[in-house]
Scaffold this active site. Structure first.
Site, short mmCIF file in Angstrom:
data_model
loop_
_atom_site.label_atom_id
_atom_site.label_comp_id
_atom_site.label_asym_id
_atom_site.label_seq_id
_atom_site.Cartn_x
_atom_site.Cartn_y
_atom_site.Cartn_z
N CYS A 89 0.72 -1.38 0.12
CA CYS A 89 -0.08 0.06 -0.23
C CYS A 89 0.83 1.31 0.15
O CYS A 89 1.36 1.35 -1.02
CB CYS A 89 -0.85 -0.07 1.23
SG CYS A 89 -2.14 1.09 1.17
N GLU A 181 -1.75 -9.14 4.19
CA GLU A 181 -2.07 -9.70 5.83
C GLU A 181 -3.35 -9.95 6.10
O GLU A 181 -3.32 -10.56 7.29
CB GLU A 181 -1.05 -8.72 6.32
CG GLU A 181 -1.61 -7.32 6.70
CD GLU A 181 -1.37 -6.17 5.55
OE1 GLU A 181 -1.12 -6.83 4.47
OE2 GLU A 181 -1.48 -5.28 5.55
N LYS A 379 0.28 -12.65 22.14
CA LYS A 379 -0.48 -13.32 23.11
C LYS A 379 -0.45 -14.81 22.71
O LYS A 379 -0.28 -15.73 23.78
CB LYS A 379 -2.08 -12.86 23.32
CG LYS A 379 -2.83 -13.46 24.31
CD LYS A 379 -2.74 -12.73 25.50
CE LYS A 379 -3.40 -13.46 26.60
NZ LYS A 379 -3.24 -12.51 28.06
#
Ligand code: XMP
Length: 523
Positions: A89, A181, A379
């Site tokens: 981008c 992504e 996490k």
């Protein structure tokens, strides 16, 4: 492990963050390929001297436009280092601009959401990406490349934007307008895989559990014989932090467990038992229930509750810590997303550092050095790390729990009686999820107590009791969430159990909203 330094002896892909909302996702996807990567902001990147272990560079998207003066950029020298580069981008537009192409803010040809990418020529980057020379991609751009720079060729276009994907004719430099992504780009992983493995020639050999020895060794080197104090909550992050440090320095780690009286039923005792008996940690318990209840009395504003709890926690912790001599370090469970969020894209450090729930503010007050062994991890990676050091499943798979605890699940004013009522209802709900084997399919589930009483009838007698709300969501990272679809049978069963067993509740409602527009917690 320091905040500014990259881990120098590890081969990696470096992601330069230009401020995109989804930069973290690029890192997640690369790591899912078992390739190590780190995110760096432009300011730090532009000061970087050592490129030895950087095997690939990704330029992220971002809100800036190269059509404005002073747009964020990298030095053109980077292109002659022979390191493969992929611009996504804004990254594509930056590459095009720096090589002499033309970019326009073209409102008419902006693309937001799904688009169809059409193959124009072969490229290693798009190997295995197309089905019948087409692929679904996700776009989010207003600017576009309108003149391709010299020495570049088009590898793919959309119907409305020609220079959507470009590649340098001789160097390993690529630019794509779409976002590989995000999951909406159905085969986006192929692009990142091609870049990391085929173009950057990195091996798929980075695995979270093998990081454990490096972390423990580094902790030993850093801490030497210094004493470390740690607030142990019984959640995954603080548990993994405590176990890692314990493995490194044993008794020099002192864990403080503050009982705020705002945890789930039996949770505090259970965590204490695990850490003291099973892992033989040096744990000190502080019973601060009365203080917390007293300070929260008559407080109904959610933010006030949070502030009181945070401040009281620091006070209690600080007072106890001062009783222990010669402490040099404070251990915290800061995670990689917190680190990334804590500096702005340009590295100006303007955005406030996110304090880790209720220990924020402690380091300054206590003048201790911070130890943050999880600051390179996401996490789910922390869970893998925890598993590799033998953390029990009970803690490992535990749903996230907010720092202010049940205080933000009792809407409005809190009382000891309300806490007891909620603990009982919540316990029934959570146990039912475990019994039915659905606990692990849910990101977070809880019961809450609403501040309204309604009329009911039980055994011919009128009741006037509280409403219990149950909430269960699925999510990847807590940023967005969808409500979990229980069967009617399960909902009926839960409602019956809660009402039959918990005095004080005569109505159960199920929250079906997603996030957004709602949040996961009610306050
Ligand atoms: P929300 O309610 O913002 O929650 O959708 C997203 C995630 O963050 C947790 N949460 C908190 N965690 N202190 C914390 O440590 C807090 O004040 C807090 N508020 C929300 C929430 O449980 C969910 O996992």
């Amino acid at each position: 492990m320091s905040k500014t330094n990259l881990i120098e002896n590890k081969k990696k892909i470096l992601i330069i963050d230009f401020g995109s909302q989804v930069t973290k996702l690029i890192a997640r996807r690369i790591r899912e390929l078992h390739v190590y990567c780190e995110i760096i902001n432009i300011k730090k990147f532009n000061n970087l001297k050592n490129f030895k272990n950087i095997k690939g560079i990704i330029l992220s998207g971002g809100p800036s436009t190269v059509t404005n003066e002073g747009f964020p950029k990298i030095s053109k020298k980077i292109f002659s280092l022979n390191i493969p580069i992929l611009g996504i981008c804004y990254g594509l537009q930056l590459i095009a601009k720096l090589f002499g192409g033309k970019i326009k803010s073209n409102i008419k040809k902006r693309e937001f959401g799904k688009a169809i990418l059409i193959k124009k020529s072969n490229s290693i980057l798009t190997n295995n990406f197309y089905i019948n020379n087409k692929s679904d991609v996700w776009m989010s751009h207003q600017d576009g490349v309108v003149k391709i720079p010299k020495y570049f060729k088009v590898i793919a276009s959309t119907k409305s934007v020609k220079f959507t994907s470009i590649e340098h004719k001789t160097k390993k430099i690529y630019g794509i307008q779409f976002h590989p992504e995000v999951t909406h780009t159905s085969r986006g992983k192929e692009i990142l895989k091609n870049f990391a493995i085929k173009i950057c020639k990195l091996k798929k050999n980075w695995k979270v559990p093998s990081e454990k020895n490096r972390i423990i060794k580094n902790l030993r080197l850093k801490l030497k014989d210094g004493k470390v104090i740690c607030a142990l909550s019984g959640g995954v992050d603080s548990s993994v932090v405590a176990l890692l440090i314990h493995k490194a320095i044993k008794k020099n780690l002192i864990c403080l467990m503050v009982d705020t009286g705002l945890l789930r039923k039996g949770e505090f005792k259970e965590s204490y038992r695990i850490f003291k008996k099973k892992y033989k940690l040096n744990v000190k318990v502080i019973n601060a229930k009365k203080l917390f209840y007293k300070r929260l009395k008559n407080i109904s504003d959610p933010e006030k509750k949070r502030k009181i709890i945070g401040k009281s926690f620091i006070e209690v912790f600080d007072k106890e810590a001062k009783k222990i001599k010669n402490i040099r370090y404070l251990a915290q469970g800061t995670l990689y997303p917190d680190v990334i969020e804590s500096t702005s894209a340009t590295g100006s450090n303007t955005s406030k550092i996110k304090s880790h729930h209720n220990v924020g503010g402690l380091p300054k007050k206590m003048k201790l050095k911070l130890v943050e062994p999880l600051r390179d991890f996401f996490k789910d990676e922390v869970r893998k790390l925890g598993k590799s050091i033998g953390l029990t499943k009970k803690i490992l798979n535990k749903h996230p729990f907010p720092g202010p605890g049940l205080a933000i699940r009792i809407i409005g004013k809190i009382s000891e009686n309300k806490i007891k009522i909620l603990q009982e209802a919540d316990d029934i709900f959570i146990k039912a999820l475990i019994e039915r084997n659905i606990y692990d399919n849910i990101w977070q589930a809880y019961a809450a107590l609403l501040p309204v009483k309604t009329v009911g009838v039980m055994g011919d007698t009128r009741t006037f009791d509280y409403i219990c709300l149950i909430r269960a969501v699925t999510s990847e990272d807590g940023m967005t969430a969808a409500n979990y679809n229980f069967s009617n049978e399960f909902l009926n069963d839960i409602s019956n159990k809660i009402i039959n067993r918990v005095y004080g509740i005569n109505r159960v409602v199920y929250d079906i909203t997603s996030k957004p527009p709602s949040t996961i917690e009610l306050e």
